[in-house]
Structure formats: C-alpha cells, structure tokens
Design a protein around this motif. Structure first.
Motif, PDB file in Angstrom:
ATOM      1  N   MET A 110       0.700  -1.319   0.056  1.00 52.84           N
ATOM      2  CA  MET A 110       0.010   0.100   0.029  1.00 52.84           C
ATOM      3  C   MET A 110       1.001   1.105   0.145  1.00 52.84           C
ATOM      4  N   ARG A 111       1.037   1.759  -1.273  1.00 53.89           N
ATOM      5  CA  ARG A 111       1.767   3.004  -1.178  1.00 53.89           C
ATOM      6  C   ARG A 111       1.126   3.992  -2.039  1.00 53.89           C
ATOM      7  N   ARG A 112       0.041   3.530  -2.558  1.00 56.43           N
ATOM      8  CA  ARG A 112      -0.717   4.669  -3.233  1.00 56.43           C
ATOM      9  C   ARG A 112      -2.147   4.276  -2.986  1.00 56.43           C
ATOM     10  N   ILE A 113      -2.652   5.292  -2.197  1.00 53.78           N
ATOM     11  CA  ILE A 113      -4.095   5.102  -1.474  1.00 53.78           C
ATOM     12  C   ILE A 113      -4.826   6.340  -1.948  1.00 53.78           C
ATOM     13  N   LEU A 114      -5.977   5.961  -2.465  1.00 57.24           N
ATOM     14  CA  LEU A 114      -7.113   6.900  -2.780  1.00 57.24           C
ATOM     15  C   LEU A 114      -8.355   6.861  -1.792  1.00 57.24           C
ATOM     16  N   VAL A 115      -8.466   7.823  -0.796  1.00 55.58           N
ATOM     17  CA  VAL A 115      -9.411   7.740   0.103  1.00 55.58           C
ATOM     18  C   VAL A 115     -10.780   8.298  -0.504  1.00 55.58           C
ATOM     19  N   TYR A 116     -11.894   7.925  -0.461  1.00 52.90           N
ATOM     20  CA  TYR A 116     -12.950   8.359  -1.123  1.00 52.90           C
ATOM     21  C   TYR A 116     -14.224   8.270  -0.362  1.00 52.90           C
ATOM     22  N   GLY A 117     -15.232   9.225  -0.498  1.00 57.67           N
ATOM     23  CA  GLY A 117     -16.551   9.174   0.363  1.00 57.67           C
ATOM     24  C   GLY A 117     -17.256  10.194   0.014  1.00 57.67           C
ATOM     25  N   VAL A 118     -18.265  10.335   0.519  1.00 61.98           N
ATOM     26  CA  VAL A 118     -19.425  11.448   0.288  1.00 61.98           C
ATOM     27  C   VAL A 118     -18.862  12.446   0.867  1.00 61.98           C
ATOM     28  N   THR A 119     -19.310  13.635   0.698  1.00 61.65           N
ATOM     29  CA  THR A 119     -19.082  15.114   1.272  1.00 61.65           C
ATOM     30  C   THR A 119     -19.256  14.759   2.635  1.00 61.65           C
ATOM     31  N   GLY A 120     -18.153  15.053   3.590  1.00 62.72           N
ATOM     32  CA  GLY A 120     -18.623  15.204   4.952  1.00 62.72           C
ATOM     33  C   GLY A 120     -18.067  13.744   5.775  1.00 62.72           C
ATOM     34  N   SER A 121     -17.721  12.981   4.990  1.00 61.99           N
ATOM     35  CA  SER A 121     -17.428  11.531   5.487  1.00 61.99           C
ATOM     36  C   SER A 121     -16.055  11.479   6.254  1.00 61.99           C
ATOM     37  N   GLY A 122     -15.083  12.320   6.285  1.00 66.14           N
ATOM     38  CA  GLY A 122     -14.097  12.221   7.036  1.00 66.14           C
ATOM     39  C   GLY A 122     -12.749  11.887   6.102  1.00 66.14           C
ATOM     40  N   LYS A 123     -12.878  11.942   4.935  1.00 69.31           N
ATOM     41  CA  LYS A 123     -11.865  11.785   3.886  1.00 69.31           C
ATOM     42  C   LYS A 123     -10.439  12.245   4.127  1.00 69.31           C
ATOM     43  N   SER A 124     -10.613  13.588   4.336  1.00 67.09           N
ATOM     44  CA  SER A 124      -9.239  14.425   4.665  1.00 67.09           C
ATOM     45  C   SER A 124      -8.730  14.018   5.961  1.00 67.09           C
ATOM     46  N   THR A 125      -9.383  13.753   6.964  1.00 60.21           N
ATOM     47  CA  THR A 125      -8.866  13.416   8.091  1.00 60.21           C
ATOM     48  C   THR A 125      -8.366  11.889   8.188  1.00 60.21           C
ATOM     49  N   LEU A 126      -8.804  11.088   7.322  1.00 67.24           N
ATOM     50  CA  LEU A 126      -8.496   9.727   7.253  1.00 67.24           C
ATOM     51  C   LEU A 126      -7.213   9.462   6.276  1.00 67.24           C
ATOM     52  N   ALA A 127      -7.100  10.603   5.293  1.00 69.48           N
ATOM     53  CA  ALA A 127      -5.957  10.584   4.527  1.00 69.48           C
ATOM     54  C   ALA A 127      -4.726  11.162   5.462  1.00 69.48           C
ATOM     55  N   ARG A 128      -4.934  11.836   6.145  1.00 70.77           N
ATOM     56  CA  ARG A 128      -4.000  12.637   7.076  1.00 70.77           C
ATOM     57  C   ARG A 128      -3.340  11.179   7.996  1.00 70.77           C
ATOM     58  N   ARG A 129      -4.273  10.776   8.573  1.00 73.15           N
ATOM     59  CA  ARG A 129      -3.937   9.606   9.521  1.00 73.15           C
ATOM     60  C   ARG A 129      -3.255   8.502   8.719  1.00 73.15           C
ATOM     61  N   LEU A 130      -3.707   8.193   7.509  1.00 75.07           N
ATOM     62  CA  LEU A 130      -3.182   7.142   6.710  1.00 75.07           C
ATOM     63  C   LEU A 130      -1.580   7.313   6.584  1.00 75.07           C
ATOM     64  N   GLY A 131      -1.566   8.686   5.964  1.00 76.68           N
ATOM     65  CA  GLY A 131      -0.078   9.386   5.643  1.00 76.68           C
ATOM     66  C   GLY A 131       0.815   9.188   6.788  1.00 76.68           C
ATOM     67  N   ALA A 132       0.302   9.583   8.061  1.00 79.15           N
ATOM     68  CA  ALA A 132       1.288   9.559   9.133  1.00 79.15           C
ATOM     69  C   ALA A 132       1.400   8.395   9.872  1.00 79.15           C
ATOM     70  N   ARG A 133       0.618   7.228   9.503  1.00 82.20           N
ATOM     71  CA  ARG A 133       0.732   6.029  10.192  1.00 82.20           C
ATOM     72  C   ARG A 133       1.717   5.033   9.142  1.00 82.20           C
ATOM     73  N   LEU A 134       1.518   5.321   7.897  1.00 79.45           N
ATOM     74  CA  LEU A 134       2.282   4.608   6.815  1.00 79.45           C
ATOM     75  C   LEU A 134       3.299   5.418   6.279  1.00 79.45           C
ATOM     76  N   GLY A 135       3.508   6.654   6.562  1.00 78.02           N
ATOM     77  CA  GLY A 135       4.794   7.459   6.166  1.00 78.02           C
ATOM     78  C   GLY A 135       4.687   7.799   4.712  1.00 78.02           C
ATOM     79  N   LEU A 136       3.582   8.057   4.328  1.00 83.38           N
ATOM     80  CA  LEU A 136       3.311   8.286   2.848  1.00 83.38           C
ATOM     81  C   LEU A 136       2.702   9.894   2.864  1.00 83.38           C
ATOM     82  N   PRO A 137       3.179  10.686   1.879  1.00 81.67           N
ATOM     83  CA  PRO A 137       2.709  11.840   1.642  1.00 81.67           C
ATOM     84  C   PRO A 137       1.443  12.062   1.317  1.00 81.67           C
ATOM     85  N   CYS A 138       0.783  12.844   2.119  1.00 86.05           N
ATOM     86  CA  CYS A 138      -0.628  13.166   2.083  1.00 86.05           C
ATOM     87  C   CYS A 138      -1.151  14.416   1.094  1.00 86.05           C
TER      88      CYS A 138
END
Length: 181
Positions: A1-29
């Motif tokens: 998992m080095r290239r991840i697309l976080v997708y969802g409806v407006t307001g679902s928390g995509k940006s928050t999850l993307a930042r968390r995934l980037g931090a956890r996996l050491g990937l640029p968000c």
C-alpha cells in the motif's frame, strides 16, 4: 500500500483519514481541495486539476483524499488501494454541518486561505451542505461499484467509525525513512 485513494461522500472524513493514513504509513498526503481551489474560491480549470493530480499520481507514494469525476481515472490507474468511507447519510451530514458551522464561527481557513461564510454555507448554489445531498447517491454508488468489480484496485468499504478504527489497527506503522515494503 503505497498509493491510496480515500473516497467518500462529502463530510465523511476523507481528509482526516488521509492524514491519518499518511502519518501511520509514512506516505505523503495531498489535500485535493488545495489543488482544485485557488484563493477567493476560484475553481482551478479541469485541465490544470488533471495536470496537478497526474503529477502527484506519477510518484510512487501518495495518499489523496478525494477523486473528482473529471479526473478520477488518474488515481484509479495507479492506486494500490481505495478506502471508501461508506458511512450513513445522517453521520456524514452531521459531521459536515458541525465542521461547517465551526469553520464559519471560528473563521478557520479551509483550503488555500479560503473561508466558509454563512452565505456560502447555506446559499443553495454554492453550499457544501446542499452539495452533500446532490452527490451522496452518486458517490456511494461509485465506491460500491469499485468494491464489487475485480478490475478496480482493492477497495475497502468502511461503514462506521468503529469499523474504521478496527481496520486502522490492522495496518503497519511505518516512519517516512522506513523505505518501501
């Protein structure tokens, strides 16, 4: 998992999850709203958006927090994983409403120095709250189709905050200097 697309409806928390995934996996968000809106709420042209997203997706490591229909093909061609936030409407809308009111009251910038106002929050033609209702079914249908179809990258559908936390605990923790796996 080095290239991840976080997708969802407006307001679902995509940006928050993307930042968390980037931090956890050491990937640029990459925050897609910063690539698609210039200061003054000026929408970037479709061609420029595609160029910006293409540049990010050409790299080997990324997490992006959305996929607009005009360029969704670009991350889909390169993603290792899609994480779909398939949350109930009441939950995603309540999160969006709370976030919007907080941003207006506290005068917090959302992207590229842009600010939400009472007028933009509730004016039907520009309202992100209205956009939630206009796009909910389409976005939900899209992520469910990706999940069901074997030609798309692996797609994980998350249906509740509790399920999200359980799934996150299954992921390895890496630091940016840990290198690829």
């Amino acid at each position: 998992m080095r290239r991840i697309l976080v997708y969802g409806v407006t307001g679902s928390g995509k940006s928050t999850l993307a930042r968390r995934l980037g931090a956890r996996l050491g990937l640029p968000c990459h925050a897609i709203d910063d690539l698609t809106w210039d200061p003054g709420w000026v929408q970037v042209s479709a061609e420029v958006q595609r160029d910006r997203v293409r540049e990010i997706c050409a790299t080997d490591n990324w997490v992006i927090d959305a996929a607009y229909g005009m360029w969704v093909d670009i991350p889909l061609d390169r993603a290792d994983l899609i994480v779909g936030l398939d949350l109930p409407r009441w939950l995603s809308f309540s999160r969006l409403l709370r976030r919007t009111v907080r941003n207006v009251v506290r005068h917090e910038p959302t992207c590229n120095g842009n600010y939400e106002t009472w007028r933009t929050a509730f004016l039907p033609r520009r309202s992100i709250l209205v956009w939630h209702f206009r796009s909910f079914k389409r976005k939900r249908r899209r992520m469910r189709q990706w999940h069901a179809h074997p030609d798309f990258p692996e797609t994980v559908l998350i249906r509740s905050p509790r399920e999200l936390e359980r799934w996150l605990r299954t992921l390895p923790e890496r630091t940016p200097d840990a290198g690829p796996t």
